[in-house]
Design a protein around this motif. Structure first.
Motif, PDB file in Angstrom:
ATOM      1  N   TYR A   1       0.947  -1.158   0.102  1.00 45.78           N
ATOM      2  CA  TYR A   1       0.132  -0.007  -0.047  1.00 45.78           C
ATOM      3  C   TYR A   1       1.035   1.311   0.183  1.00 45.78           C
ATOM      4  CZ  TYR A   1      -3.949  -2.904   1.195  1.00 45.78           C
ATOM      5  OH  TYR A   1      -5.057  -4.001   1.016  1.00 45.78           O
ATOM      6  N   PHE A   2       0.428   2.335  -0.721  1.00 45.31           N
ATOM      7  CA  PHE A   2       1.095   3.518  -0.733  1.00 45.31           C
ATOM      8  C   PHE A   2       0.274   4.657  -0.744  1.00 45.31           C
ATOM      9  CE2 PHE A   2       3.265   0.177  -3.377  1.00 45.31           C
ATOM     10  CZ  PHE A   2       4.328   0.131  -3.128  1.00 45.31           C
ATOM     11  N   SER A   3       0.654   5.814  -0.033  1.00 46.95           N
ATOM     12  CA  SER A   3      -0.104   6.836  -0.008  1.00 46.95           C
ATOM     13  C   SER A   3       0.640   8.009  -1.093  1.00 46.95           C
ATOM     14  CB  SER A   3      -0.019   7.648   1.360  1.00 46.95           C
ATOM     15  OG  SER A   3      -0.707   6.810   2.066  1.00 46.95           O
ATOM     16  N   VAL A   4      -0.148   8.328  -1.987  1.00 51.16           N
ATOM     17  CA  VAL A   4       0.420   9.376  -3.075  1.00 51.16           C
ATOM     18  C   VAL A   4      -0.589  10.509  -3.322  1.00 51.16           C
ATOM     19  CG1 VAL A   4       0.978   7.251  -4.504  1.00 51.16           C
ATOM     20  CG2 VAL A   4      -1.085   8.176  -5.023  1.00 51.16           C
ATOM     21  N   PRO A   5      -0.131  11.556  -3.893  1.00 53.01           N
ATOM     22  CA  PRO A   5      -0.978  12.688  -3.891  1.00 53.01           C
ATOM     23  C   PRO A   5      -2.156  12.263  -4.977  1.00 53.01           C
ATOM     24  CG  PRO A   5       1.623  13.142  -4.347  1.00 53.01           C
ATOM     25  CD  PRO A   5       1.256  11.811  -4.421  1.00 53.01           C
TER      26      PRO A   5
ATOM     27  N   GLU B   1      -4.683  12.991  -0.545  1.00 49.18           N
ATOM     28  CA  GLU B   1      -3.946  11.751  -1.081  1.00 49.18           C
ATOM     29  C   GLU B   1      -4.791  10.536  -1.456  1.00 49.18           C
ATOM     30  OE1 GLU B   1      -1.717  10.672   2.403  1.00 49.18           O
ATOM     31  OE2 GLU B   1       0.221  11.913   1.644  1.00 49.18           O
ATOM     32  N   LEU B   2      -4.400   9.632  -1.927  1.00 51.03           N
ATOM     33  CA  LEU B   2      -4.879   8.379  -2.447  1.00 51.03           C
ATOM     34  C   LEU B   2      -4.306   7.251  -1.917  1.00 51.03           C
ATOM     35  CD1 LEU B   2      -5.794   9.029  -6.311  1.00 51.03           C
ATOM     36  CD2 LEU B   2      -7.141   9.344  -4.143  1.00 51.03           C
ATOM     37  N   THR B   3      -4.855   6.102  -1.628  1.00 51.83           N
ATOM     38  CA  THR B   3      -4.285   5.020  -1.190  1.00 51.83           C
ATOM     39  C   THR B   3      -4.154   4.214  -2.451  1.00 51.83           C
ATOM     40  OG1 THR B   3      -4.940   4.814   1.053  1.00 51.83           O
ATOM     41  CG2 THR B   3      -4.285   2.821   0.036  1.00 51.83           C
ATOM     42  N   ILE B   4      -2.719   3.652  -2.916  1.00 51.96           N
ATOM     43  CA  ILE B   4      -2.673   2.841  -4.073  1.00 51.96           C
ATOM     44  C   ILE B   4      -2.166   1.459  -3.575  1.00 51.96           C
ATOM     45  CG2 ILE B   4      -1.238   2.395  -6.247  1.00 51.96           C
ATOM     46  CD1 ILE B   4      -3.381   4.920  -6.268  1.00 51.96           C
ATOM     47  N   PHE B   5      -2.766   0.586  -4.058  1.00 53.93           N
ATOM     48  CA  PHE B   5      -2.601  -1.030  -3.694  1.00 53.93           C
ATOM     49  C   PHE B   5      -2.153  -1.638  -4.971  1.00 53.93           C
ATOM     50  CE2 PHE B   5      -4.021  -5.454  -3.894  1.00 53.93           C
ATOM     51  CZ  PHE B   5      -3.471  -5.827  -2.891  1.00 53.93           C
ATOM     52  N   ALA B   6      -1.034  -2.480  -4.590  1.00 50.79           N
ATOM     53  CA  ALA B   6      -0.047  -3.308  -5.726  1.00 50.79           C
ATOM     54  C   ALA B   6       0.047  -4.588  -5.041  1.00 50.79           C
ATOM     55  CB  ALA B   6       0.783  -2.628  -6.212  1.00 50.79           C
TER      56      ALA B   6
ATOM     57  N   GLN C   1      -4.982   0.266 -10.807  1.00 53.07           N
ATOM     58  CA  GLN C   1      -4.953   1.616 -11.067  1.00 53.07           C
ATOM     59  C   GLN C   1      -5.743   2.458 -10.022  1.00 53.07           C
ATOM     60  OE1 GLN C   1      -5.794   1.499 -15.236  1.00 53.07           O
ATOM     61  NE2 GLN C   1      -4.407   0.068 -15.594  1.00 53.07           N
ATOM     62  N   ARG C   2      -5.293   3.960  -9.941  1.00 50.16           N
ATOM     63  CA  ARG C   2      -6.115   4.737  -8.763  1.00 50.16           C
ATOM     64  C   ARG C   2      -7.673   4.555  -9.217  1.00 50.16           C
ATOM     65  NH1 ARG C   2      -4.382  10.761  -9.216  1.00 50.16           N
ATOM     66  NH2 ARG C   2      -2.570  10.043  -8.271  1.00 50.16           N
ATOM     67  N   GLY C   3      -8.415   4.360  -8.110  1.00 46.03           N
ATOM     68  CA  GLY C   3      -9.905   4.578  -8.505  1.00 46.03           C
ATOM     69  C   GLY C   3     -10.258   3.005  -8.648  1.00 46.03           C
TER      70      GLY C   3
ATOM     71  N   SER D   1      -7.634   0.445  -4.585  1.00 45.47           N
ATOM     72  CA  SER D   1      -6.727   2.004  -4.648  1.00 45.47           C
ATOM     73  C   SER D   1      -7.772   2.927  -4.518  1.00 45.47           C
ATOM     74  CB  SER D   1      -5.936   1.849  -6.149  1.00 45.47           C
ATOM     75  OG  SER D   1      -4.860   1.008  -5.879  1.00 45.47           O
ATOM     76  N   SER D   2      -8.151   3.466  -3.692  1.00 38.73           N
ATOM     77  CA  SER D   2      -9.039   4.445  -3.357  1.00 38.73           C
ATOM     78  C   SER D   2     -10.180   4.415  -4.277  1.00 38.73           C
ATOM     79  CB  SER D   2      -8.332   5.978  -3.361  1.00 38.73           C
ATOM     80  OG  SER D   2      -7.482   6.152  -2.543  1.00 38.73           O
ATOM     81  N   VAL D   3     -11.221   3.309  -4.118  1.00 37.39           N
ATOM     82  CA  VAL D   3     -12.078   2.978  -5.281  1.00 37.39           C
ATOM     83  C   VAL D   3     -12.958   4.128  -5.465  1.00 37.39           C
ATOM     84  CG1 VAL D   3     -13.593   1.700  -3.765  1.00 37.39           C
ATOM     85  CG2 VAL D   3     -13.249   1.102  -6.042  1.00 37.39           C
ATOM     86  N   ILE D   4     -13.507   4.144  -6.828  1.00 40.51           N
ATOM     87  CA  ILE D   4     -14.395   5.243  -7.264  1.00 40.51           C
ATOM     88  C   ILE D   4     -15.587   4.248  -7.721  1.00 40.51           C
ATOM     89  CG2 ILE D   4     -14.873   6.531  -9.275  1.00 40.51           C
ATOM     90  CD1 ILE D   4     -12.513   7.864  -9.108  1.00 40.51           C
ATOM     91  N   SER D   5     -16.853   4.663  -7.139  1.00 39.29           N
ATOM     92  CA  SER D   5     -18.011   4.094  -7.406  1.00 39.29           C
ATOM     93  C   SER D   5     -19.119   5.063  -6.963  1.00 39.29           C
ATOM     94  CB  SER D   5     -18.187   2.871  -6.249  1.00 39.29           C
ATOM     95  OG  SER D   5     -18.427   3.281  -5.014  1.00 39.29           O
TER      96      SER D   5
END
Length: 432
Positions: A18-22, A32-37, A88-90, A94-98
């Motif tokens: 997990y990463f915190s990115v702008p 910030e967003l949380t990115i998962f890989a 990918q973001r969203g 990774s800070s999911v968009i729904s």
């Protein structure tokens, strides 16, 4: 949010990161967003010095695959790489968009937020992770929209890449979205003709379903009225191998008779709802046309271009055609989970100041070995436009084939990636 844990399955070691990115790399005060890989490596490779390969999923708006075992392209990649599956973001974790996560925002806030979820920022997230890992260079594998991301990466941070593998995803770097949709409507016509030629009864079945929907109200299991336009959209599957037979089976089992009246079967309606991926992944609908936009608005490109192909607008007594990978403004009126995003979608469709996604000058000086599988009959990414782009990129090789549809990496990933790796090795040898 509950974080995933490392685990082992079928000889593979899975490790979450997990990463915190702008949200906005030009304004870190924007949040910030949380990115998962998810890292995947062979059990026993803990001390291995294998290089990294990062995977860019197709879409836009879908998370990286969740492997079900040591098979397909993952099996081939792990022979010489450690693999990183990027949500990918969203998407995914990774800070999911729904429709749920955007519900608290106004339409203008939704639109402003969503402008940060295109390929340029996906690539910036990948670059952020590469630096966090302390990796000098890594390889990329991009499927479909993931290939678009790969060319953006080659444009923005070419010195960070050792190899680039692309399957079904070499875009035009300069054409207008209208050109893309003219090409894809024509490809979709061809796929329709092939389908109805293979299944002579299918046209009558489709017309019966469409006529029934025009005359009757039918509702999907989520309470949404099912329409002819929605029915047509299952034609997106024509871009994938092995889809024709599945669709025919749906058609021949569409109706059930209740008290002398025909109704659409629950099984059929449930299958139709399952095909509406933008209910769960709205980025696919709301940002799809923007992947082609650099300094211009899409203005609902597919909707405008469709007016020049009236055969796709079904009327009783006329032949029925399925549509393909296009989004339309009416979707934000009809689809239950897209309705709360309608105003934001209109704002994004009229947005003119989209950033550039590709640097033609940088790509014309490319030194990274690029290996591409270009599918000659691809319904989504026009082969001729892919060839236009590859013609300006040095050290890029294309395997142009009609052996596969757009989903070649999923259908026969071990062979496809093996071919691309061999091509990359040949290119690399000539550069030494």
């Amino acid at each position: 949010m509950q974080h995933a844990h490392a685990f082992i399955d079928d000889g593979l070691h899975y490790l979450p990161h997990y990463f915190s990115v702008p949200l906005d790399y030009s304004d870190e005060s924007a949040g910030e967003l949380t990115i998962f890989a998810r890292e995947v490596r062979l059990v026993g490779d803990q001390q291995s010095q294998k290089p990294w390969l990062i995977f860019f999923q197709g879409g836009p708006g879908f998370p990286a695959l969740r492997p079900s075992g040591n098979s397909g392209w993952v099996k081939r990649a792990l022979q010489e790489y450690r693999v990183l599956l990027l949500d990918q973001r969203g998407t995914g974790n990774s800070s999911v968009i729904s429709h749920q996560t955007l519900a608290h925002l106004s339409a203008e806030q939704q639109a402003n937020y969503l402008t940060h979820f295109r390929a340029d920022n996906i690539v910036r997230d990948a670059e952020f992770i590469r630096e966090q890992f302390g990796v000098e260079k890594w390889a990329t594998l991009g499927q479909s929209f993931g290939g678009f991301c790969s060319l953006t990466y080659l444009s923005m941070f070419p010195d960070s890449l050792s190899r680039s593998y692309i399957t079904g995803g070499v875009p035009s770097i300069s054409r207008h979205a209208d050109d893309v949709y003219h090409a894809t409507f024509k490809r979709t016509q061809t796929k329709n003709h092939a389908f109805f030629a293979q299944f002579p009864k299918a046209q009558a079945l489709c017309q019966a379903i469409a006529d029934h929907l025009l005359d009757n109200e039918e509702y999907l299991p989520n309470g949404q009225r099912f329409t002819v336009e929605q029915f047509q959209q299952i034609g997106i599957n024509f871009g994938m191998s092995g889809s024709f037979l599945t669709i025919y089976y749906w058609l021949e089992n569409a109706f059930v008779e209740i008290n002398g009246q025909l109704q659409l079967r629950y099984e059929f309606l449930n299958a139709m709802l399952a095909e509406q991926g933008f209910q769960t992944n709205p980025i696919y609908a709301i940002l799809h046309e923007s992947i082609y936009c650099q300094g211009f608005a899409s203005n609902w490109s597919a909707h405008r271009v469709r007016s020049q192909y009236p055969e796709f607008n079904y009327q009783k007594g006329q032949p029925f055609l399925f549509t393909g990978e296009m989004v339309f403004p009416w979707m934000f009126e009809q689809y239950k989970n897209l309705q709360p995003l309608q105003q934001a979608a209109e704002m994004l469709a009229s947005k003119t100041d989209w950033n550039s996604l590709y640097d033609a000058i940088q790509l014309s000086h490319n030194k990274v070995p690029v290996s591409c599988a270009v599918y000659a009959d691809d319904m989504f990414v026009e082969m001729d436009y892919s060839r236009e782009t590859l013609a300006i990129i040095p050290n890029a090789k294309a395997w142009i084939t009609n052996e596969y549809e757009h989903n070649g990496l999923r259908a026969d990933g071990e062979r496809v990636l093996d071919r691309l790796i061999a091509m990359g090795n040949q290119t690399s040898a000539t550069l030494i």
